[in-house]
Design a protein around this motif. Structure first.
Motif, PDB file in Angstrom:
ATOM      1  N   LEU A 173       0.820  -1.218   0.000  1.00 17.24           N
ATOM      2  CA  LEU A 173       0.000   0.000   0.000  1.00 17.24           C
ATOM      3  C   LEU A 173       0.852   1.266   0.000  1.00 17.24           C
ATOM      4  N   VAL A 174       2.017   1.199   0.588  1.00 23.07           N
ATOM      5  CA  VAL A 174       2.939   2.340   0.559  1.00 23.07           C
ATOM      6  C   VAL A 174       3.448   2.544  -0.873  1.00 23.07           C
ATOM      7  N   LEU A 175       3.789   1.452  -1.555  1.00 23.65           N
ATOM      8  CA  LEU A 175       4.247   1.551  -2.939  1.00 23.65           C
ATOM      9  C   LEU A 175       3.150   2.152  -3.825  1.00 23.65           C
ATOM     10  N   LEU A 176       1.909   1.713  -3.623  1.00 24.13           N
ATOM     11  CA  LEU A 176       0.808   2.301  -4.392  1.00 24.13           C
ATOM     12  C   LEU A 176       0.637   3.783  -4.056  1.00 24.13           C
ATOM     13  N   GLY A 177       0.796   4.121  -2.779  1.00 26.24           N
ATOM     14  CA  GLY A 177       0.688   5.516  -2.355  1.00 26.24           C
ATOM     15  C   GLY A 177       1.764   6.396  -2.966  1.00 26.24           C
ATOM     16  N   LEU A 178       2.930   5.840  -3.196  1.00 26.88           N
ATOM     17  CA  LEU A 178       3.984   6.582  -3.893  1.00 26.88           C
ATOM     18  C   LEU A 178       3.590   6.818  -5.339  1.00 26.88           C
ATOM     19  N   LEU A 179       3.036   5.792  -5.950  1.00 24.93           N
ATOM     20  CA  LEU A 179       2.652   5.875  -7.354  1.00 24.93           C
ATOM     21  C   LEU A 179       1.537   6.890  -7.575  1.00 24.93           C
ATOM     22  N   ASP A 180       0.544   6.904  -6.673  1.00 24.76           N
ATOM     23  CA  ASP A 180      -0.592   7.815  -6.882  1.00 24.76           C
ATOM     24  C   ASP A 180      -0.423   9.176  -6.201  1.00 24.76           C
ATOM     25  N   GLY A 181       0.730   9.400  -5.564  1.00 21.02           N
ATOM     26  CA  GLY A 181       0.999  10.706  -4.960  1.00 21.02           C
ATOM     27  C   GLY A 181       0.445  10.895  -3.563  1.00 21.02           C
ATOM     28  N   THR A 182      -0.089   9.835  -2.952  1.00 21.85           N
ATOM     29  CA  THR A 182      -0.619   9.939  -1.597  1.00 21.85           C
ATOM     30  C   THR A 182       0.493  10.212  -0.588  1.00 21.85           C
ATOM     31  N   TYR A 183       1.657   9.604  -0.816  1.00 16.71           N
ATOM     32  CA  TYR A 183       2.760   9.712   0.136  1.00 16.71           C
ATOM     33  C   TYR A 183       3.961  10.430  -0.460  1.00 16.71           C
ATOM     34  N   ASP A 184       4.729  11.028   0.413  1.00 15.64           N
ATOM     35  CA  ASP A 184       5.954  11.720   0.036  1.00 15.64           C
ATOM     36  C   ASP A 184       7.121  10.736   0.131  1.00 15.64           C
ATOM     37  N   GLY A 185       7.784  10.485  -0.993  1.00 14.86           N
ATOM     38  CA  GLY A 185       8.869   9.517  -1.040  1.00 14.86           C
ATOM     39  C   GLY A 185      10.035   9.856  -0.132  1.00 14.86           C
ATOM     40  N   ASP A 186      10.391  11.134  -0.044  1.00 10.18           N
ATOM     41  CA  ASP A 186      11.513  11.529   0.814  1.00 10.18           C
ATOM     42  C   ASP A 186      11.212  11.219   2.280  1.00 10.18           C
ATOM     43  N   ALA A 187      10.016  11.566   2.724  1.00  7.31           N
ATOM     44  CA  ALA A 187       9.643  11.307   4.118  1.00  7.31           C
ATOM     45  C   ALA A 187       9.635   9.805   4.394  1.00  7.31           C
ATOM     46  N   LEU A 188       9.138   9.012   3.441  1.00 15.01           N
ATOM     47  CA  LEU A 188       9.110   7.563   3.617  1.00 15.01           C
ATOM     48  C   LEU A 188      10.522   6.989   3.699  1.00 15.01           C
ATOM     49  N   PHE A 189      11.418   7.536   2.887  1.00 12.43           N
ATOM     50  CA  PHE A 189      12.796   7.066   2.896  1.00 12.43           C
ATOM     51  C   PHE A 189      13.449   7.349   4.246  1.00 12.43           C
ATOM     52  N   PHE A 190      13.258   8.559   4.750  1.00 16.04           N
ATOM     53  CA  PHE A 190      13.906   8.927   6.006  1.00 16.04           C
ATOM     54  C   PHE A 190      13.253   8.256   7.220  1.00 16.04           C
ATOM     55  N   SER A 191      11.982   7.870   7.100  1.00 19.07           N
ATOM     56  CA  SER A 191      11.332   7.144   8.195  1.00 19.07           C
ATOM     57  C   SER A 191      11.581   5.633   8.084  1.00 19.07           C
ATOM     58  N   ARG A 192      12.248   5.231   7.011  1.00 24.71           N
ATOM     59  CA  ARG A 192      12.597   3.829   6.725  1.00 24.71           C
ATOM     60  C   ARG A 192      11.387   2.967   6.374  1.00 24.71           C
ATOM     61  N   ASP A 193      10.277   3.589   6.019  1.00 26.20           N
ATOM     62  CA  ASP A 193       9.140   2.833   5.494  1.00 26.20           C
ATOM     63  C   ASP A 193       9.410   2.426   4.052  1.00 26.20           C
ATOM     64  N   LEU A 194      10.342   3.119   3.410  1.00 22.99           N
ATOM     65  CA  LEU A 194      10.771   2.859   2.044  1.00 22.99           C
ATOM     66  C   LEU A 194      12.274   2.644   2.079  1.00 22.99           C
ATOM     67  N   ARG A 195      12.710   1.510   1.518  1.00 21.58           N
ATOM     68  CA  ARG A 195      14.137   1.208   1.508  1.00 21.58           C
ATOM     69  C   ARG A 195      14.604   1.010   0.074  1.00 21.58           C
ATOM     70  N   ILE A 196      15.778   1.535  -0.217  1.00 24.98           N
ATOM     71  CA  ILE A 196      16.346   1.452  -1.558  1.00 24.98           C
ATOM     72  C   ILE A 196      17.708   0.788  -1.461  1.00 24.98           C
ATOM     73  N   GLU A 197      17.943  -0.156  -2.358  1.00 26.96           N
ATOM     74  CA  GLU A 197      19.227  -0.836  -2.434  1.00 26.96           C
ATOM     75  C   GLU A 197      19.751  -0.702  -3.862  1.00 26.96           C
ATOM     76  N   GLY A 198      21.051  -0.723  -4.011  1.00 29.61           N
ATOM     77  CA  GLY A 198      21.640  -0.672  -5.345  1.00 29.61           C
ATOM     78  C   GLY A 198      21.783   0.751  -5.836  1.00 29.61           C
ATOM     79  N   ARG A 199      21.549   0.951  -7.115  1.00 33.13           N
ATOM     80  CA  ARG A 199      21.770   2.232  -7.783  1.00 33.13           C
ATOM     81  C   ARG A 199      20.639   3.215  -7.468  1.00 33.13           C
ATOM     82  N   THR A 200      20.851   4.001  -6.435  1.00 32.62           N
ATOM     83  CA  THR A 200      19.846   4.967  -5.975  1.00 32.62           C
ATOM     84  C   THR A 200      19.457   5.938  -7.079  1.00 32.62           C
TER      85      THR A 200
END
Length: 185
Positions: free
Chosen positions: A98-125
């Motif tokens: 649901l977080v991934l869908l929220g990123l896609l539809d603009g419901t959530y802010d990707g930067d805030a999710l990244f810093f809260s660790r709800d969103l994790r990125i590995e590899g080529r950022t």
């Protein structure tokens, strides 16, 4: 725009029900929709630049499979694979579905999710950032993804918003309260 959805995991039952479903029909549908979107919106491919030909893995924490996304003007494809088979991805994006869908539809802010660790990125950022920026600028809606316009698109968008709202509310209710544990007998 909401910024902290850490409780938006789907109940484990959803993963259990999805796991045995056949992957090829869903892959075919998602790949076809993605190719049609790219054909209608070539600006998306131009915005991605060099990232266009690198696979990016989208890994929902609460679903049994991962999605390997390859965008290309001619051969865009979505593969559904086991989470352990995403080794050829240049970057990996992990979060609850649901977080991934929220990123896609603009419901959530990707930067805030990244810093809260709800969103994790590995590899080529930089590949994930290029995809994120492209999707943000594209302002995609569910209706646009399905290639709809006018009233049909409005109807699909409203239905999607309503359904996602209900699923998010259900996910919130089904989450155990902090400090409590569920016991199976």
């Amino acid at each position: 725009m909401q910024t902290h959805p850490s409780s938006e995991s789907l109940p484990p039952l959803v993963s259990t029900l999805i796991s045995p479903l056949p992957k090829p029909p869903m892959e075919a549908l998602l790949s076809t929709l993605t190719r049609r979107l790219v054909a209608r919106r070539p600006d998306l491919i131009r915005r991605l630049g060099d990232v266009v030909r690198v696979p990016i893995a989208i890994v929902p924490d609460d679903l049994p499979h991962a999605f390997l996304l390859s965008l290309d003007p001619d051969t865009s494809r979505v593969r559904i694979c086991d989470k352990s088979r995403i080794g050829d991805a240049s970057a990996i994006v992990r979060a609850p579905f649901l977080v991934l869908l929220g990123l896609l539809d603009g419901t959530y802010d990707g930067d805030a999710l990244f810093f809260s660790r709800d969103l994790r990125i590995e590899g080529r950022t930089e590949h994930v950032l290029a995809l994120r920026n492209t999707l943000e600028e594209a302002d995609l809606t569910p209706g646009a993804f399905f290639g709809l316009g006018g009233r049909s698109a409005d109807w699909v968008n409203a239905l999607s918003d309503r359904l996602l709202g209900q699923v998010r509310a259900y996910a919130q209710k089904s989450k155990p309260a902090a400090g409590s544990a569920r016991h199976l007998s």
